[in-house]
Scaffold this motif. Structure first.
Motif, PDB file in Angstrom:
ATOM      1  N   ASN A  53       0.815  -1.214   0.000  1.00  0.00           N
ATOM      2  CA  ASN A  53       0.000   0.000   0.000  1.00  0.00           C
ATOM      3  C   ASN A  53       0.847   1.262   0.000  1.00  0.00           C
ATOM      4  OD1 ASN A  53      -2.577   1.265  -0.100  1.00  0.00           O
ATOM      5  ND2 ASN A  53      -2.261   1.898   2.005  1.00  0.00           N
ATOM      6  N   SER A  61      -3.394   1.117  -2.791  1.00  0.00           N
ATOM      7  CA  SER A  61      -4.860   1.075  -2.817  1.00  0.00           C
ATOM      8  C   SER A  61      -5.395   1.784  -4.060  1.00  0.00           C
ATOM      9  CB  SER A  61      -5.445   1.687  -1.544  1.00  0.00           C
ATOM     10  OG  SER A  61      -4.963   2.996  -1.336  1.00  0.00           O
ATOM     11  N   LEU A  80      -3.627  -6.734  -0.753  1.00  0.00           N
ATOM     12  CA  LEU A  80      -2.910  -5.551  -0.294  1.00  0.00           C
ATOM     13  C   LEU A  80      -1.994  -5.958   0.852  1.00  0.00           C
ATOM     14  CD1 LEU A  80      -3.231  -2.595  -1.252  1.00  0.00           C
ATOM     15  CD2 LEU A  80      -4.783  -2.241   0.672  1.00  0.00           C
ATOM     16  N   CYS A  94     -10.853  -0.051  -1.019  1.00  0.00           N
ATOM     17  CA  CYS A  94     -10.318  -0.052  -2.389  1.00  0.00           C
ATOM     18  C   CYS A  94     -10.748  -1.286  -3.180  1.00  0.00           C
ATOM     19  CB  CYS A  94      -8.798   0.107  -2.387  1.00  0.00           C
ATOM     20  SG  CYS A  94      -7.887  -1.342  -1.834  1.00  0.00           S
ATOM     21  N   TYR A  99      -5.879  -8.987   2.441  1.00  0.00           N
ATOM     22  CA  TYR A  99      -4.753  -8.162   2.865  1.00  0.00           C
ATOM     23  C   TYR A  99      -3.856  -8.976   3.789  1.00  0.00           C
ATOM     24  CZ  TYR A  99      -7.370  -7.694   7.199  1.00  0.00           C
ATOM     25  OH  TYR A  99      -8.040  -7.959   8.360  1.00  0.00           O
TER      26      TYR A  99
END
Length: 121
Positions: A53, A61, A80, A94, A99
């Motif tokens: 990120n 993002s 992410l 986003c 993640y």
């Protein structure tokens, strides 16, 4: 055919380590050091994108939004990765599929990537 993973990470050492781990798991990898790589995503047409990120030239993002909004790439899962405390909220906002909080264990990376690619033939 090996599944392809595109990595956008501005820490060259971490990018190389991730690539080595994923190659060891049988994946093909390609990498970019900056977020200006929607072209890279389109060029490589990976099965999955890993994006940090916090990049030198902006936010991963933002790249995630571009990937999810582009008709050629909207189907590609995006994971992410970052050390941000509120990464889950950023990922949700986003449109990221998942993640990983830094620092993460490489086994966690392998498991997360595998979970998103297991349904692909």
């Amino acid at each position: 055919m090996n599944k392809k993973i595109f990595i956008v990470e501005d820490d060259a050492d971490l990018s190389e380590a991730i690539q080595l781990i994923l190659k060891g798991e049988g994946y093909q990898t390609a990498a970019s050091l900056d977020k200006n790589s929607i072209k890279g995503v389109i060029l490589h047409m990976p099965d999955l994108v890993l994006v940090d990120n916090k990049l030198k030239d902006g936010l991963g993002s933002e790249l995630c939004v571009a990937i999810k909004n582009h008709p050629l790439t909207s189907h590609i899962p995006v994971i992410l990765i970052s050390g941000y405390a509120n990464l889950s909220a950023i990922a949700r906002e986003c449109g990221a599929d998942d993640y990983l909080n830094k620092p993460f264990e490489m086994s966690e990376l392998i498991e997360t990537v595998g979970n998103h690619l297991k349904h692909l033939v």
